[in-house]
Design a protein around this motif. Sequence first.
Motif, PDB file in Angstrom:
ATOM      1  N   PHE A   9       0.841  -1.199   0.000  1.00 14.59           N
ATOM      2  CA  PHE A   9       0.000   0.000   0.000  1.00 14.59           C
ATOM      3  C   PHE A   9       0.874   1.245   0.000  1.00 14.59           C
ATOM      4  O   PHE A   9       2.043   1.216   0.392  1.00 14.59           O
ATOM      5  CB  PHE A   9      -0.944   0.013   1.205  1.00 14.59           C
ATOM      6  CG  PHE A   9      -0.261   0.060   2.543  1.00 14.59           C
ATOM      7  CD1 PHE A   9      -0.023   1.265   3.185  1.00 14.59           C
ATOM      8  CD2 PHE A   9       0.154  -1.112   3.168  1.00 14.59           C
ATOM      9  CE1 PHE A   9       0.619   1.316   4.422  1.00 14.59           C
ATOM     10  CE2 PHE A   9       0.788  -1.078   4.408  1.00 14.59           C
ATOM     11  CZ  PHE A   9       1.023   0.144   5.034  1.00 14.59           C
ATOM     12  N   ASP A  10       0.290   2.338  -0.458  1.00 10.96           N
ATOM     13  CA  ASP A  10       0.988   3.615  -0.549  1.00 10.96           C
ATOM     14  C   ASP A  10       0.324   4.597   0.419  1.00 10.96           C
ATOM     15  O   ASP A  10      -0.712   5.176   0.096  1.00 10.96           O
ATOM     16  CB  ASP A  10       0.909   4.149  -1.977  1.00 10.96           C
ATOM     17  CG  ASP A  10       1.641   5.473  -2.155  1.00 10.96           C
ATOM     18  OD1 ASP A  10       2.103   6.044  -1.152  1.00 10.96           O
ATOM     19  OD2 ASP A  10       1.720   5.953  -3.305  1.00 10.96           O
ATOM     20  N   PRO A  11       0.885   4.786   1.614  1.00 11.74           N
ATOM     21  CA  PRO A  11       0.248   5.667   2.590  1.00 11.74           C
ATOM     22  C   PRO A  11       0.189   7.121   2.147  1.00 11.74           C
ATOM     23  O   PRO A  11      -0.676   7.876   2.585  1.00 11.74           O
ATOM     24  CB  PRO A  11       1.097   5.494   3.854  1.00 11.74           C
ATOM     25  CG  PRO A  11       2.418   5.022   3.370  1.00 11.74           C
ATOM     26  CD  PRO A  11       2.127   4.196   2.153  1.00 11.74           C
ATOM     27  N   THR A  12       1.099   7.518   1.268  1.00 13.51           N
ATOM     28  CA  THR A  12       1.054   8.891   0.765  1.00 13.51           C
ATOM     29  C   THR A  12      -0.191   9.099  -0.086  1.00 13.51           C
ATOM     30  O   THR A  12      -0.899  10.113   0.050  1.00 13.51           O
ATOM     31  CB  THR A  12       2.309   9.213  -0.062  1.00 13.51           C
ATOM     32  OG1 THR A  12       3.468   8.987   0.738  1.00 13.51           O
ATOM     33  CG2 THR A  12       2.298  10.661  -0.527  1.00 13.51           C
ATOM     34  N   ALA A  13      -0.491   8.134  -0.940  1.00 15.74           N
ATOM     35  CA  ALA A  13      -1.691   8.230  -1.769  1.00 15.74           C
ATOM     36  C   ALA A  13      -2.960   8.112  -0.928  1.00 15.74           C
ATOM     37  O   ALA A  13      -3.962   8.788  -1.199  1.00 15.74           O
ATOM     38  CB  ALA A  13      -1.672   7.150  -2.841  1.00 15.74           C
TER      39      ALA A  13
END
Length: 235
Positions: free
Chosen positions: A104-108
Amino acid sequence: MNDAAHAMDRMYRRQRHLYDASRKFYLLGRDQTIAELAVPAGGSVLEIGCGTGRNLVRIAQTYPGAACHGLDVSAAMLDTAARSVARAGLDGRISLARGDATAFDPTALFGQDAYDRILISYALSMIPPWERVLAEAVGHLAPEGQLHVVDFGGQAGLPRPARALLNRWLAAFSVTPRATLPQVVADAAARTGAEACVRQRFGGYCVQAVIVRRTGSGVPAGGGGPPVPDHRPIA
Protein backbone atom coordinates in the motif's frame (compact mmCIF):
# COMPACT_ATOMS: atom_id res chain seq x y z
CA MET A 1 -9.86 -5.19 -4.71
CA ASN A 2 -8.74 -8.82 -4.86
CA ASP A 3 -10.49 -12.06 -3.89
CA ALA A 4 -9.20 -11.77 -0.31
CA ALA A 5 -11.01 -8.44 0.07
CA HIS A 6 -14.27 -9.93 -1.16
CA ALA A 7 -13.84 -12.89 1.19
CA MET A 8 -13.33 -10.55 4.14
CA ASP A 9 -16.43 -8.58 3.21
CA ARG A 10 -18.51 -11.76 3.07
CA MET A 11 -17.15 -12.91 6.42
CA TYR A 12 -17.74 -9.62 8.22
CA ARG A 13 -20.96 -8.44 6.60
CA ARG A 14 -22.83 -9.75 9.65
CA GLN A 15 -20.03 -10.46 12.14
CA ARG A 16 -18.96 -6.81 12.26
CA HIS A 17 -22.03 -5.90 14.30
CA LEU A 18 -21.02 -8.30 17.10
CA TYR A 19 -17.26 -8.27 16.56
CA ASP A 20 -16.15 -6.08 19.47
CA ALA A 21 -18.54 -7.65 21.97
CA SER A 22 -17.51 -11.20 21.06
CA ARG A 23 -13.76 -10.59 20.78
CA LYS A 24 -13.06 -8.57 23.90
CA PHE A 25 -12.77 -11.69 26.04
CA TYR A 26 -10.02 -13.38 24.04
CA LEU A 27 -8.08 -10.74 22.09
CA LEU A 28 -5.72 -10.33 25.03
CA GLY A 29 -3.05 -7.66 25.23
CA ARG A 30 -4.64 -5.09 22.91
CA ASP A 31 -5.07 -2.35 25.48
CA GLN A 32 -1.65 -2.94 27.02
CA THR A 33 -0.13 -2.63 23.55
CA ILE A 34 -1.97 0.65 22.99
CA ALA A 35 -0.74 1.94 26.36
CA GLU A 36 2.82 1.04 25.36
CA LEU A 37 2.69 2.88 22.03
CA ALA A 38 3.89 6.03 23.81
CA VAL A 39 3.08 8.15 20.77
CA PRO A 40 5.25 11.30 20.76
CA ALA A 41 3.54 14.68 20.97
CA GLY A 42 2.09 15.53 17.58
CA GLY A 43 3.04 12.08 16.29
CA SER A 44 1.35 9.86 13.74
CA VAL A 45 -0.20 6.41 14.11
CA LEU A 46 -1.27 3.88 11.49
CA GLU A 47 -3.26 0.78 12.36
CA ILE A 48 -3.05 -1.95 9.73
CA GLY A 49 -6.17 -4.11 9.76
CA CYS A 50 -8.13 -1.55 11.77
CA GLY A 51 -11.40 -3.52 11.62
CA THR A 52 -14.24 -1.87 13.51
CA GLY A 53 -12.11 1.11 14.56
CA ARG A 54 -12.19 0.08 18.21
CA ASN A 55 -8.43 0.40 18.68
CA LEU A 56 -8.16 3.65 16.72
CA VAL A 57 -10.79 5.33 18.88
CA ARG A 58 -8.93 4.24 22.01
CA ILE A 59 -5.61 5.44 20.57
CA ALA A 60 -7.04 8.83 19.65
CA GLN A 61 -8.49 9.21 23.14
CA THR A 62 -5.26 8.09 24.83
CA TYR A 63 -3.01 10.33 22.70
CA PRO A 64 -5.02 13.51 21.99
CA GLY A 65 -2.31 15.11 19.85
CA ALA A 66 -1.79 12.16 17.50
CA ALA A 67 -2.92 11.96 13.89
CA CYS A 68 -4.53 8.53 13.52
CA HIS A 69 -4.98 6.56 10.30
CA GLY A 70 -6.61 3.17 9.75
CA LEU A 71 -6.17 0.74 6.85
CA ASP A 72 -8.36 -2.29 6.14
CA VAL A 73 -9.14 -4.42 3.09
CA SER A 74 -12.80 -4.93 4.10
CA ALA A 75 -15.27 -2.25 3.01
CA ALA A 76 -17.81 -3.68 5.47
CA MET A 77 -15.44 -3.27 8.40
CA LEU A 78 -14.48 0.23 7.31
CA ASP A 79 -18.14 1.20 7.23
CA THR A 80 -18.46 0.03 10.83
CA ALA A 81 -15.22 1.83 11.75
CA ALA A 82 -16.47 5.08 10.25
CA ARG A 83 -19.62 4.84 12.36
CA SER A 84 -17.57 4.15 15.50
CA VAL A 85 -15.30 7.12 14.80
CA ALA A 86 -18.28 9.40 14.19
CA ARG A 87 -20.01 8.30 17.42
CA ALA A 88 -16.84 9.13 19.33
CA GLY A 89 -16.69 12.57 17.72
CA LEU A 90 -13.26 11.84 16.26
CA ASP A 91 -13.91 12.38 12.54
CA GLY A 92 -11.32 15.14 12.43
CA ARG A 93 -8.64 13.02 14.12
CA ILE A 94 -9.03 9.62 12.48
CA SER A 95 -8.78 8.92 8.74
CA LEU A 96 -9.75 5.57 7.21
CA ALA A 97 -8.86 4.02 3.86
CA ARG A 98 -9.30 0.73 2.05
CA GLY A 99 -6.12 -1.00 0.98
CA ASP A 100 -4.13 -4.22 0.74
CA ALA A 101 -1.82 -4.54 3.75
CA THR A 102 0.78 -6.43 1.71
CA ALA A 103 1.38 -3.47 -0.63
CA PHE A 104 0.00 0.00 0.00
CA ASP A 105 0.99 3.61 -0.55
CA PRO A 106 0.25 5.67 2.59
CA THR A 107 1.05 8.89 0.76
CA ALA A 108 -1.69 8.23 -1.77
CA LEU A 109 -4.12 7.02 0.89
CA PHE A 110 -3.43 9.44 3.73
CA GLY A 111 -0.95 12.03 2.46
CA GLN A 112 1.78 10.71 4.75
CA ASP A 113 4.71 8.51 3.78
CA ALA A 114 6.00 7.32 7.17
CA TYR A 115 4.69 6.86 10.70
CA ASP A 116 5.95 7.28 14.24
CA ARG A 117 3.90 4.28 15.35
CA ILE A 118 2.30 1.42 13.43
CA LEU A 119 -0.01 -1.09 15.11
CA ILE A 120 -1.05 -4.53 13.89
CA SER A 121 -3.47 -6.07 16.37
CA TYR A 122 -4.74 -9.62 15.79
CA ALA A 123 -4.68 -9.15 12.02
CA LEU A 124 -1.65 -11.21 10.97
CA SER A 125 -3.43 -14.40 12.07
CA MET A 126 -6.15 -13.67 9.51
CA ILE A 127 -3.98 -12.75 6.51
CA PRO A 128 -2.38 -15.66 4.60
CA PRO A 129 0.64 -13.65 3.31
CA TRP A 130 1.20 -12.26 6.79
CA GLU A 131 4.99 -12.12 6.54
CA ARG A 132 4.67 -9.69 3.62
CA VAL A 133 2.39 -7.51 5.75
CA LEU A 134 5.02 -7.35 8.47
CA ALA A 135 7.77 -6.43 6.01
CA GLU A 136 5.59 -3.78 4.35
CA ALA A 137 4.81 -2.22 7.73
CA VAL A 138 8.48 -1.98 8.70
CA GLY A 139 9.14 -0.12 5.47
CA HIS A 140 6.69 2.62 6.41
CA LEU A 141 8.25 3.49 9.77
CA ALA A 142 9.74 6.93 10.26
CA PRO A 143 13.25 7.13 11.76
CA GLU A 144 12.95 6.06 15.41
CA GLY A 145 9.45 4.83 14.57
CA GLN A 146 8.02 1.71 16.19
CA LEU A 147 5.93 -1.17 14.87
CA HIS A 148 3.84 -2.81 17.59
CA VAL A 149 2.32 -6.25 16.99
CA VAL A 150 0.02 -8.33 19.17
CA ASP A 151 -1.45 -11.61 17.92
CA PHE A 152 -2.05 -15.25 18.70
CA GLY A 153 1.12 -17.21 19.34
CA GLY A 154 2.17 -20.84 19.31
CA GLN A 155 0.67 -21.58 22.78
CA ALA A 156 3.63 -23.75 23.80
CA GLY A 157 2.97 -23.13 27.49
CA LEU A 158 -0.71 -24.07 27.41
CA PRO A 159 -2.01 -27.57 28.23
CA ARG A 160 -2.62 -29.68 25.14
CA PRO A 161 -6.45 -29.85 25.61
CA ALA A 162 -6.61 -26.07 25.96
CA ARG A 163 -4.57 -25.61 22.78
CA ALA A 164 -6.82 -27.99 20.86
CA LEU A 165 -9.99 -26.26 22.04
CA LEU A 166 -8.62 -22.78 21.31
CA ASN A 167 -7.44 -23.71 17.82
CA ARG A 168 -10.77 -25.31 16.92
CA TRP A 169 -12.53 -22.14 18.04
CA LEU A 170 -10.18 -19.89 16.10
CA ALA A 171 -10.43 -22.02 12.96
CA ALA A 172 -14.19 -21.38 12.93
CA PHE A 173 -13.34 -17.71 12.34
CA SER A 174 -10.57 -18.41 9.78
CA VAL A 175 -7.90 -17.47 12.33
CA THR A 176 -4.51 -19.24 12.27
CA PRO A 177 -2.07 -18.59 15.15
CA ARG A 178 1.41 -17.77 13.85
CA ALA A 179 3.82 -20.07 15.68
CA THR A 180 6.81 -18.51 13.90
CA LEU A 181 5.84 -14.91 14.65
CA PRO A 182 8.71 -14.30 17.14
CA GLN A 183 11.32 -15.49 14.64
CA VAL A 184 9.77 -13.59 11.73
CA VAL A 185 9.77 -10.38 13.79
CA ALA A 186 13.42 -10.90 14.73
CA ASP A 187 14.38 -11.58 11.11
CA ALA A 188 12.44 -8.56 9.80
CA ALA A 189 14.29 -6.33 12.25
CA ALA A 190 17.68 -7.84 11.43
CA ARG A 191 17.22 -7.35 7.68
CA THR A 192 16.51 -3.65 8.13
CA GLY A 193 19.00 -2.81 10.85
CA ALA A 194 16.16 -2.29 13.32
CA GLU A 195 15.82 -3.57 16.87
CA ALA A 196 13.20 -6.06 18.04
CA CYS A 197 11.71 -7.02 21.38
CA VAL A 198 9.38 -10.04 21.58
CA ARG A 199 7.37 -11.26 24.55
CA GLN A 200 5.38 -14.48 24.82
CA ARG A 201 2.44 -13.92 27.14
CA PHE A 202 -0.09 -16.12 28.91
CA GLY A 203 1.76 -19.33 28.14
CA GLY A 204 2.28 -18.35 24.54
CA TYR A 205 -1.41 -17.55 24.03
CA CYS A 206 -0.33 -14.30 22.46
CA VAL A 207 2.84 -12.61 21.29
CA GLN A 208 3.60 -8.93 21.82
CA ALA A 209 6.42 -7.59 19.69
CA VAL A 210 8.01 -4.22 18.95
CA ILE A 211 10.33 -3.31 16.08
CA VAL A 212 12.17 0.00 16.39
CA ARG A 213 13.62 1.56 13.22
CA ARG A 214 16.75 3.41 14.29
CA THR A 215 17.98 6.46 12.41
CA GLY A 216 20.31 5.35 9.63
CA SER A 217 18.92 1.80 9.39
CA GLY A 218 18.90 0.07 6.02
CA VAL A 219 15.36 0.75 4.70
CA PRO A 220 14.38 4.28 3.61
CA ALA A 221 11.31 5.61 5.45
CA GLY A 222 8.23 5.03 3.34
CA GLY A 223 10.12 2.76 1.00
CA GLY A 224 8.34 -0.51 1.71
CA GLY A 225 9.96 -3.60 3.17
CA PRO A 226 12.56 -5.94 1.67
CA PRO A 227 11.68 -9.38 0.25
CA VAL A 228 10.64 -11.85 2.91
CA PRO A 229 11.98 -15.41 3.12
CA ASP A 230 9.58 -18.29 3.57
CA HIS A 231 9.23 -19.28 7.23
CA ARG A 232 7.71 -22.63 8.09
CA PRO A 233 6.34 -23.57 11.52
CA ILE A 234 8.86 -25.17 13.85
CA ALA A 235 7.75 -28.70 14.74
